[in-house]
Design a protein around this motif. Structure first.
Motif, PDB file in Angstrom:
ATOM      1  N   SER B 296       0.965  -1.069  -0.002  1.00  0.00           N
ATOM      2  CA  SER B 296      -0.169   0.211   0.038  1.00  0.00           C
ATOM      3  C   SER B 296       0.822   1.118   0.022  1.00  0.00           C
ATOM      4  O   SER B 296       0.442   2.466  -0.677  1.00  0.00           O
ATOM      5  CB  SER B 296      -0.516  -0.065   1.410  1.00  0.00           C
ATOM      6  N   ASP B 297       1.726   1.525   0.732  1.00  0.00           N
ATOM      7  CA  ASP B 297       2.767   2.625   1.111  1.00  0.00           C
ATOM      8  C   ASP B 297       3.237   2.628   0.302  1.00  0.00           C
ATOM      9  O   ASP B 297       3.790   3.919  -0.974  1.00  0.00           O
ATOM     10  CB  ASP B 297       3.852   2.082   2.325  1.00  0.00           C
ATOM     11  N   LEU B 298       3.657   1.681  -0.344  1.00  0.00           N
ATOM     12  CA  LEU B 298       4.863   1.424  -2.360  1.00  0.00           C
ATOM     13  C   LEU B 298       3.572   2.293  -3.237  1.00  0.00           C
ATOM     14  O   LEU B 298       4.330   2.984  -4.359  1.00  0.00           O
ATOM     15  CB  LEU B 298       5.115   0.317  -2.776  1.00  0.00           C
ATOM     16  N   ILE B 299       2.549   1.747  -3.319  1.00  0.00           N
ATOM     17  CA  ILE B 299       2.161   2.137  -4.449  1.00  0.00           C
ATOM     18  C   ILE B 299       1.592   3.853  -4.283  1.00  0.00           C
ATOM     19  O   ILE B 299       1.821   4.682  -5.047  1.00  0.00           O
ATOM     20  CB  ILE B 299       0.381   1.616  -4.714  1.00  0.00           C
ATOM     21  N   LYS B 300       1.718   3.968  -2.888  1.00  0.00           N
ATOM     22  CA  LYS B 300       1.207   5.747  -2.276  1.00  0.00           C
ATOM     23  C   LYS B 300       2.169   6.598  -2.830  1.00  0.00           C
ATOM     24  O   LYS B 300       1.971   7.779  -3.428  1.00  0.00           O
ATOM     25  CB  LYS B 300       1.308   6.010  -0.831  1.00  0.00           C
ATOM     26  N   GLU B 301       3.265   5.552  -2.824  1.00  0.00           N
ATOM     27  CA  GLU B 301       4.616   6.714  -3.430  1.00  0.00           C
ATOM     28  C   GLU B 301       5.328   6.970  -4.240  1.00  0.00           C
ATOM     29  O   GLU B 301       5.089   7.720  -4.768  1.00  0.00           O
ATOM     30  CB  GLU B 301       5.564   6.017  -2.426  1.00  0.00           C
TER      31      GLU B 301
END
Lengths: 428, 428
Positions: B296-301
């Protein structure tokens, strides 16, 4: 029938905020209520569904529900999540002006909005603006929220079904916990109100209201329940867990995603990396396992005996499935449908605005007074002022809490009739 | 009936490894099979349930099932998780010697163990040791695993019910995703095998086997499915998500907790802080939201447009509830019960050992050959060698995969009969 004049034009219906398993029941209830009321009388010409709530309304994006076949309506009612699409938009004055403008353009005279306290506020603002310019449009709010945090309501559509999921998941997961012992944490939805988290207590099969502090350690899970209404203290939490784990060799815990420290700061909000904030200013709490993982990690660190092995600790976050699981509570289905119909009835009897509230008769107030007199569960519907719901939050009353980590027998009696029959388990 | 001599003594039954929704059906099946077989014939005196598997057996901790009332057995069968308690102990030679010693002490002549490939291995070792010292004890393994990763089996009890949960949760969560669009990741159990993750494809309502790459972007979720059998590449994953999100404004993704990089290292295992390792050497993958949160965090970044707002991204990890949800698949209930009875039948007909395997007739092998000829779903039970199951892992066959992020129509046809009827949704 009141003596008011009824106005003639179109009706719009929208859905807002986090969806539930029965929000489409409310939608279908309004459609059915209009069909046998204002539509039959000729006062409502078209029934238009807003695509993604007021966002779609302002763009003229509708799904026409006027002539929808009853078979389709019945299937829609049994479909979880918002069939028309939902929105997290929080309309300010300028936005509400665009809403009103769109309504005038489409000759909308009846405005129905299904949602939580913010949706009630949208109804209130739009209605006031319409009155101010002399445009006759009647605005009605239909209650919906798994958080169960609307004022004036005994409970709100969506909550019983989510509570049913939480109870069944907790029951089953507790059987898993005694099967392979360890410390298990389950994180349940609920930003400001702990009702849904508290529903996990229905998982207890012997005595659902045993308090580990006063009655000894319950053999039944969950043994520890933490809600946002009680300040969460990490040290006390660790002591609670240690107390049960050291006696039983296992511990079953439920925490609300919204648990707060003594200053009212949500513990979870600080833990999610790049947490997202919606237009209501709410920092993301759901859709992440961060809170459960953090508590899990703390327990591993703090409760490992010197030179010993850490306890087996696992954390699950029930997630969005708790609000959209398709096996909805029967009571919830019926009540959501009827609350929609009652909303249409309010318009039919000439009301200008209002919110539909669910009451439990004999209570005289929104607060439950007990069904332990043996009386069967009954609910009824009432009109309340939009302003009584709008932008207000209801919390768990004191009488539903027991100590800092449990819920009372009164809560169990309040919640049990709502969720429907639970499975029966055998346990050695 | 074979011409073997039947030995007379007691029977033990144990449950091992991660529990399932139907592991008690298998237990009850063995008890019932013994009652109308070896117990009726007088060869089995007492039927003893091991508390927490071989761990309890070595301590002499039993639950006596000999005279258990049929009502209790029926309730137990419908109770999820291991009613006798389970264990993660992986017996080595010394441990197995203690097991055998306990069996001799309690005059155990029939040994039944319900579990995965490690449980089959325990049966095999104990049987070999008994043969070596000339102690006549017959050892039988009953299959159980939500991972569906046992060799020789078309599928294994526990999988259909977990697959049913995953399909229903994915269906409902997809409705949530189109209601409030964004990017949603769901993490599903499965350390080495992707069957359970693949079952999410049953959530698709129009064409369950649409491949976004060759057929355009499916309007139905999940659009992206990642299993441990295909090396997981972060850059390719982000490109997949971007491709769908940029076209649809939403993306529904399912990943297996066991997804691995090209070197076979589990992505999730590196992410859990203080991850715990069991006696089988398995690093903890479940009971944490770390993998979903990391993705999730990777996608946001990575998918935030320059100067723009990041997409709405949420991750849920289905957790233990997928293996213990009480609304089990009807087929699974029946098959688990019958596999237990078949195990008792093997003992009755004089077999010395063996594992029960579920076959789909007409296939000639454990591999499914299709039911698209219109034939109704049928399964049957066969004895296979303990060594054919023991300590081996079955993976998704090539024919069940489609590209690197989807499953084939053959998988859908394989899986659909197992899960039972799914709810019907209405969608605009």
């Amino acid at each position: 029938m009141a003596s008011f004049d009824l106005i003639t034009g179109n009706a719009v219906i929208g859905q807002s905020g986090g969806p539930t398993a029965v929000i489409n029941q409310s939608l279908v209830g309004v459609v059915e209520g209009l069909r046998c009321g204002l539509q039959a009388s000729g006062h409502v010409k078209r029934v238009l569904g807003m695509r993604h709530g007021v966002r779609g309304l302002t763009k003229g994006e509708f799904h026409d529900l006027t002539d929808m076949h009853q078979d389709v309506l019945d299937r829609l009612a049994m479909t979880p999540s918002a069939g028309l699409g939902s929105t997290r938009d929080k309309p300010d004055k300028a936005y509400c002006e665009r809403v009103l403008e769109a309504c005038r353009k489409h000759d909308v005279r009846y405005f129905f909005y299904i949602g939580g306290n913010d949706s009630s506020d949208t109804c209130r603002i739009v209605r006031e603006m319409a009155v101010a310019i002399g445009y006759d449009m009647r605005c009605f709010h239909l209650p919906k929220t798994v958080d169960n945090d609307l004022k004036e309501n005994d409970h709100t559509p969506g909550f019983p079904s989510a509570a049913r999921f939480v109870a069944m998941a907790s029951m089953s997961d507790f059987m898993d916990n005694i099967s392979l012992p360890g410390i298990k944490i389950n994180v349940v939805m609920g930003r400001h109100a702990g009702f849904l988290t508290a529903a996990s207590a229905l998982a207890r099969r012997y005595d659902r209201s045993l308090n580990p502090e006063t009655d000894g350690v319950s053999t039944d899970g969950p043994q520890l329940i933490y809600v946002p209404e009680v300040a969460f203290d990490i040290e006390r939490f660790l002591a609670d867990v240690d107390g049960i784990y050291s006696k039983k060799g296992r511990c079953h815990i439920v925490v609300s995603e919204g648990i707060q420290d003594k200053d009212g700061v949500a513990i979870g909000a600080k833990l999610i990396k790049n947490a997202q904030t919606d237009s209501h200013g709410n920092v993301q709490l759901s859709g992440s396992g961060a809170l459960g993982d953090q508590l899990s990690d703390l327990i591993k660190e703090k409760l490992t005996p010197a030179g010993g092995k850490p306890p087996r600790v696992r954390a699950d976050t029930f997630g969005y499935v708790q609000r959209c699981w398709p096996d909805a509570s029967i009571i919830d289905r019926m009540e959501a449908r009827r609350s929609g119909r009652f909303g249409a009835t309010l318009a039919m009897r000439g009301e200008m605005d209002g919110s539909v509230a669910i009451k439990r008769p004999g209570t005289g107030s929104a607060l439950w007074m007990g069904t332990d007199n043996g009386a069967p569960y009954v609910s009824e519907y009432a009109r309340v002022e939009l302003s009584a719901i709008a932008a207000k939050t209801r919390h768990m009353p004191e009488e539903f809490l027991l100590g800092h980590n449990n819920v009372s027998k009164r809560f169990i009696e309040y919640c049990l009739p709502l969720v429907g029959e639970l499975p029966s388990f055998e346990r050695f």
